[in-house]
Write an enzyme that holds these catalytic residues in place. Structure first.
Site, PDB file in Angstrom:
ATOM      1  N   LYS A  79      -7.721  -3.209  11.826  1.00 57.76           N
ATOM      2  CA  LYS A  79      -8.568  -4.163  12.361  1.00 57.76           C
ATOM      3  C   LYS A  79      -9.487  -4.766  11.047  1.00 57.76           C
ATOM      4  O   LYS A  79      -9.808  -4.010  10.252  1.00 57.76           O
ATOM      5  CB  LYS A  79      -9.483  -3.650  13.600  1.00 57.76           C
ATOM      6  CG  LYS A  79      -9.969  -4.626  14.564  1.00 57.76           C
ATOM      7  CD  LYS A  79      -8.995  -4.555  15.633  1.00 57.76           C
ATOM      8  CE  LYS A  79      -9.709  -5.614  16.789  1.00 57.76           C
ATOM      9  NZ  LYS A  79      -8.667  -5.784  18.057  1.00 57.76           N
ATOM     10  N   VAL A 131      -6.919 -14.142  30.509  1.00 62.90           N
ATOM     11  CA  VAL A 131      -5.812 -13.111  31.032  1.00 62.90           C
ATOM     12  C   VAL A 131      -5.932 -13.312  32.574  1.00 62.90           C
ATOM     13  O   VAL A 131      -4.820 -13.565  33.174  1.00 62.90           O
ATOM     14  CB  VAL A 131      -6.110 -11.784  30.384  1.00 62.90           C
ATOM     15  CG1 VAL A 131      -4.816 -10.954  31.151  1.00 62.90           C
ATOM     16  CG2 VAL A 131      -5.909 -11.813  29.022  1.00 62.90           C
ATOM     17  N   GLY A 146     -13.349 -10.918  36.678  1.00 66.07           N
ATOM     18  CA  GLY A 146     -13.170 -11.604  35.375  1.00 66.07           C
ATOM     19  C   GLY A 146     -11.878 -12.455  35.460  1.00 66.07           C
ATOM     20  O   GLY A 146     -10.707 -11.979  35.206  1.00 66.07           O
ATOM     21  N   VAL A 147     -12.096 -13.889  35.540  1.00 65.68           N
ATOM     22  CA  VAL A 147     -11.032 -14.648  35.771  1.00 65.68           C
ATOM     23  C   VAL A 147     -10.892 -15.616  34.509  1.00 65.68           C
ATOM     24  O   VAL A 147     -10.808 -16.753  34.566  1.00 65.68           O
ATOM     25  CB  VAL A 147     -10.814 -15.311  37.091  1.00 65.68           C
ATOM     26  CG1 VAL A 147     -10.317 -14.350  37.894  1.00 65.68           C
ATOM     27  CG2 VAL A 147     -11.971 -16.048  37.418  1.00 65.68           C
ATOM     28  N   GLY A 148     -10.997 -15.102  33.268  1.00 67.36           N
ATOM     29  CA  GLY A 148     -10.845 -16.085  32.003  1.00 67.36           C
ATOM     30  C   GLY A 148      -9.376 -16.208  31.564  1.00 67.36           C
ATOM     31  O   GLY A 148      -8.599 -16.275  32.486  1.00 67.36           O
TER      32      GLY A 148
HETATM   33  P1  NAD Z   1     -12.021 -14.004  28.307  1.00 73.42           P
HETATM   34  O1  NAD Z   1     -13.234 -14.440  27.713  1.00 73.42           O
HETATM   35  O2  NAD Z   1     -11.259 -15.542  28.323  1.00 73.42           O
HETATM   36  O3  NAD Z   1     -12.313 -13.985  29.980  1.00 73.42           O
HETATM   37  C1  NAD Z   1     -13.081 -12.746  30.445  1.00 73.42           C
HETATM   38  C2  NAD Z   1     -13.936 -13.264  31.520  1.00 73.42           C
HETATM   39  O4  NAD Z   1     -14.637 -12.168  32.069  1.00 73.42           O
HETATM   40  C3  NAD Z   1     -14.670 -14.415  31.369  1.00 73.42           C
HETATM   41  O5  NAD Z   1     -14.274 -15.553  32.052  1.00 73.42           O
HETATM   42  C4  NAD Z   1     -16.183 -14.136  31.543  1.00 73.42           C
HETATM   43  O6  NAD Z   1     -16.946 -15.145  32.045  1.00 73.42           O
HETATM   44  C5  NAD Z   1     -15.818 -12.950  32.493  1.00 73.42           C
HETATM   45  N1  NAD Z   1     -16.979 -11.946  32.589  1.00 73.42           N
HETATM   46  C6  NAD Z   1     -17.793 -11.436  31.643  1.00 73.42           C
HETATM   47  N2  NAD Z   1     -18.785 -10.741  32.328  1.00 73.42           N
HETATM   48  C7  NAD Z   1     -18.277 -10.385  33.417  1.00 73.42           C
HETATM   49  C8  NAD Z   1     -18.799  -9.534  34.678  1.00 73.42           C
HETATM   50  N3  NAD Z   1     -19.912  -8.764  34.517  1.00 73.42           N
HETATM   51  N4  NAD Z   1     -18.225  -9.608  35.494  1.00 73.42           N
HETATM   52  C9  NAD Z   1     -17.389 -10.474  35.966  1.00 73.42           C
HETATM   53  N5  NAD Z   1     -16.734 -11.344  34.996  1.00 73.42           N
HETATM   54  C10 NAD Z   1     -17.261 -11.368  33.703  1.00 73.42           C
HETATM   55  O7  NAD Z   1     -11.178 -12.993  27.906  1.00 73.42           O
HETATM   56  P2  NAD Z   1      -9.464 -12.584  28.087  1.00 73.42           P
HETATM   57  O8  NAD Z   1      -8.810 -13.232  26.703  1.00 73.42           O
HETATM   58  O9  NAD Z   1      -8.978 -13.118  29.270  1.00 73.42           O
HETATM   59  O10 NAD Z   1      -9.710 -11.216  28.057  1.00 73.42           O
HETATM   60  C11 NAD Z   1     -10.151 -10.370  28.958  1.00 73.42           C
HETATM   61  C12 NAD Z   1     -10.129  -8.685  28.607  1.00 73.42           C
HETATM   62  O11 NAD Z   1      -8.851  -8.468  28.152  1.00 73.42           O
HETATM   63  C13 NAD Z   1     -10.886  -8.585  27.528  1.00 73.42           C
HETATM   64  O12 NAD Z   1     -11.625  -7.109  27.683  1.00 73.42           O
HETATM   65  C14 NAD Z   1     -10.051  -8.634  26.261  1.00 73.42           C
HETATM   66  O13 NAD Z   1     -10.644  -7.728  25.446  1.00 73.42           O
HETATM   67  C15 NAD Z   1      -8.806  -7.715  27.168  1.00 73.42           C
HETATM   68  N6  NAD Z   1      -7.493  -8.096  26.308  1.00 73.42           N
HETATM   69  C16 NAD Z   1      -7.288  -9.485  26.196  1.00 73.42           C
HETATM   70  C17 NAD Z   1      -6.061  -9.952  25.409  1.00 73.42           C
HETATM   71  C18 NAD Z   1      -5.686 -11.546  25.333  1.00 73.42           C
HETATM   72  O14 NAD Z   1      -4.352 -11.489  24.991  1.00 73.42           O
HETATM   73  N7  NAD Z   1      -6.470 -12.320  25.595  1.00 73.42           N
HETATM   74  C19 NAD Z   1      -5.322  -8.795  25.078  1.00 73.42           C
HETATM   75  C20 NAD Z   1      -5.731  -7.663  25.212  1.00 73.42           C
HETATM   76  C21 NAD Z   1      -6.844  -7.105  25.703  1.00 73.42           C
END
Ligand code: NAD
Length: 368
Positions: A80, A184, A180-182
């Site tokens: 990393k 993923v 969390g609906v970002g």
């Molecule tokens: P993202 O930032 O797009 O989405 C995260 C969402 O969580 C955001 O919409 C944010 O507003 C919301 N959030 C933050 N705090 C919160 C809370 N207390 N309650 C409810 N919602 C909350 O991130 P992502 O890329 O969708 O990733 C989501 C998770 O999956 C992270 O932990 C990330 O490390 C993990 N992950 C992502 C990937 C990837 O391909 N993007 C791969 C492996 C792991």
């Protein structure tokens, strides 16, 4: 001295500090283990409060990548990088090209990718200076945004857990709570709703909640209420540590399966889930879809192959559940054992065939 003993304790092969005088770039690359292949893991950019904080983060995250890549069946080790900087102020083409030159100087022992606060555009700039980067834009033969593949892998992990627990992987009659609906989480909600399942959602960003409600027919609940819904499956897709001593007592679910990294605050929480009969799908196993997808870039990106390999998360999860049951272990511990076993066994196969290292003798290169 304390920093050095931390590195020694965590068993890293190599930790490299980079500094660019002209661009003010400060970065650390940690290569944890390369038994299975070159170390692959993302580059995180944060305005860390101290160098120690950055170092601890990169040591912890790179070790996690060793386990994740091993269980995912990849021929890749764990590494990393962290950039100590403010993503809002410091980013530029030159900044990331300088980082690319640093990566190049490691000779392929570490391959970088996107992570928190770095994006496809940054990877494109790194790519100008080194080929040891994945997650580059499709125009350069890359795979682009990994999130849909992470969501697909998460869905496969959910199916495995549901089949293991209820005897069928049909999700249509079940209900889910997605925290969390970002990137993923929103893809996951779409796929769950396509099966006909009921889905509760929450997010700190009201716009994102509205999107999943309007587009996919999810039901919005509050940030605290998400733990207490009647959903059988809780899917943490926000930040780490959301399963902890405080939230454990609120949970009514029977399965925890989501994409977030470091979902359990401590190992004791994982042990407690096991005691309460809540099936926990280990985070780094279920969320490996993104890394599996980018890793395929190294063989020439092929979407079909990526999908096929991400689908295998179903079998990997089932394998972990059955070993955990047979050996009476919590699933998070079983996943760790599986990773360590693969590294040990494949290490024995590979060791005799590693190419001899070239060392300069009298100014000439010769085989040692
Ligand atoms: P993202 O930032 O797009 O989405 C995260 C969402 O969580 C955001 O919409 C944010 O507003 C919301 N959030 C933050 N705090 C919160 C809370 N207390 N309650 C409810 N919602 C909350 O991130 P992502 O890329 O969708 O990733 C989501 C998770 O999956 C992270 O932990 C990330 O490390 C993990 N992950 C992502 C990937 C990837 O391909 N993007 C791969 C492996 C792991």
């Amino acid at each position: 001295m304390e920093l050095m003993s931390t590195i020694t304790e965590m068993g890293h092969e190599e930790v490299v500090f980079f500094h660019s005088r002209d661009l003010g770039l400060k970065a650390i690359v940690a290569i944890h283990d390369t038994t299975l292949g070159p170390a692959l893991g993302g580059c995180r950019m944060l305005p860390y409060k101290s160098d120690e904080e950055a170092l601890y983060d990169v040591l912890r995250l790179s070790r996690g990548m060793t386990y994740k890549n091993a269980v995912a069946g990849l021929n890749l080790g764990g590494g990393k990088s962290v950039i100590i900087g403010d993503p809002k102020k410091d980013k530029s083409e030159a900044y990331f090209r300088a980082f690319g030159r640093f990566i190049e100087s490691l000779g392929g022992r570490y391959i970088t990718a996107e992570d928190v606060n770095t994006a496809v555009d940054d990877m494109e700039n790194i790519f100008q200076e080194t080929s040891h980067v994945v997650g580059i834009p499709p125009a350069h033969g890359g795979s682009g945004d990994p999130s849909p593949f992470t969501a697909l892998g998460t869905l496969r992990g959910i199916e495995a857990a549901v089949e293991y627990k209820y005897g069928s992987k049909d999700l249509s009659q079940l209900s889910f709570a997605v925290q969390g609906v970002g990137h993923v989480g929103s893809h996951l909600v779409r796929m769950l709703r396509e099966t006909g399942a009921k889905v509760y959602v929450c997010d700190t960003d009201a716009g994102r909640v509205r999107h999943t409600v309007e587009q996919y027919g999810a039901e919005a609940v509050g940030l605290d209420a998400i733990y207490e819904t009647d959903a059988k499956i809780f899917a943490p897709c926000a930040l780490g540590g959301s399963i902890n001593a405080e939230t454990l007592d609120k949970l009514k679910c029977e399965i925890i399966a989501g994409s977030a990294n470091n979902q359990l605050d401590t190992d004791a929480t994982g042990d407690e889930l096991e005691k309460r009969g809540i099936l926990y799908v280990p985070d780094y196993v279920i969320n490996a879809g993104g890394v599996i997808n980018v890793a395929i870039e190294r063989q020439g990106y092929n979407r079909e192959r990526a999908t096929h390999q991400v689908d295998r998360i179903f079998d990997i999860c089932k394998h972990i559940f059955s070993i955990a049951q047979r050996e009476g272990l919590p699933t998070y511990k079983t996943a760790d054992h599986l990773a360590e076993k693969r590294i040990e066994e494949v290490g024995k196969v590979r060791r005799p065939y590693l190419p001899a290292r070239r060392r300069p003798i009298n100014g000439r290169h010769t085989l040692s």
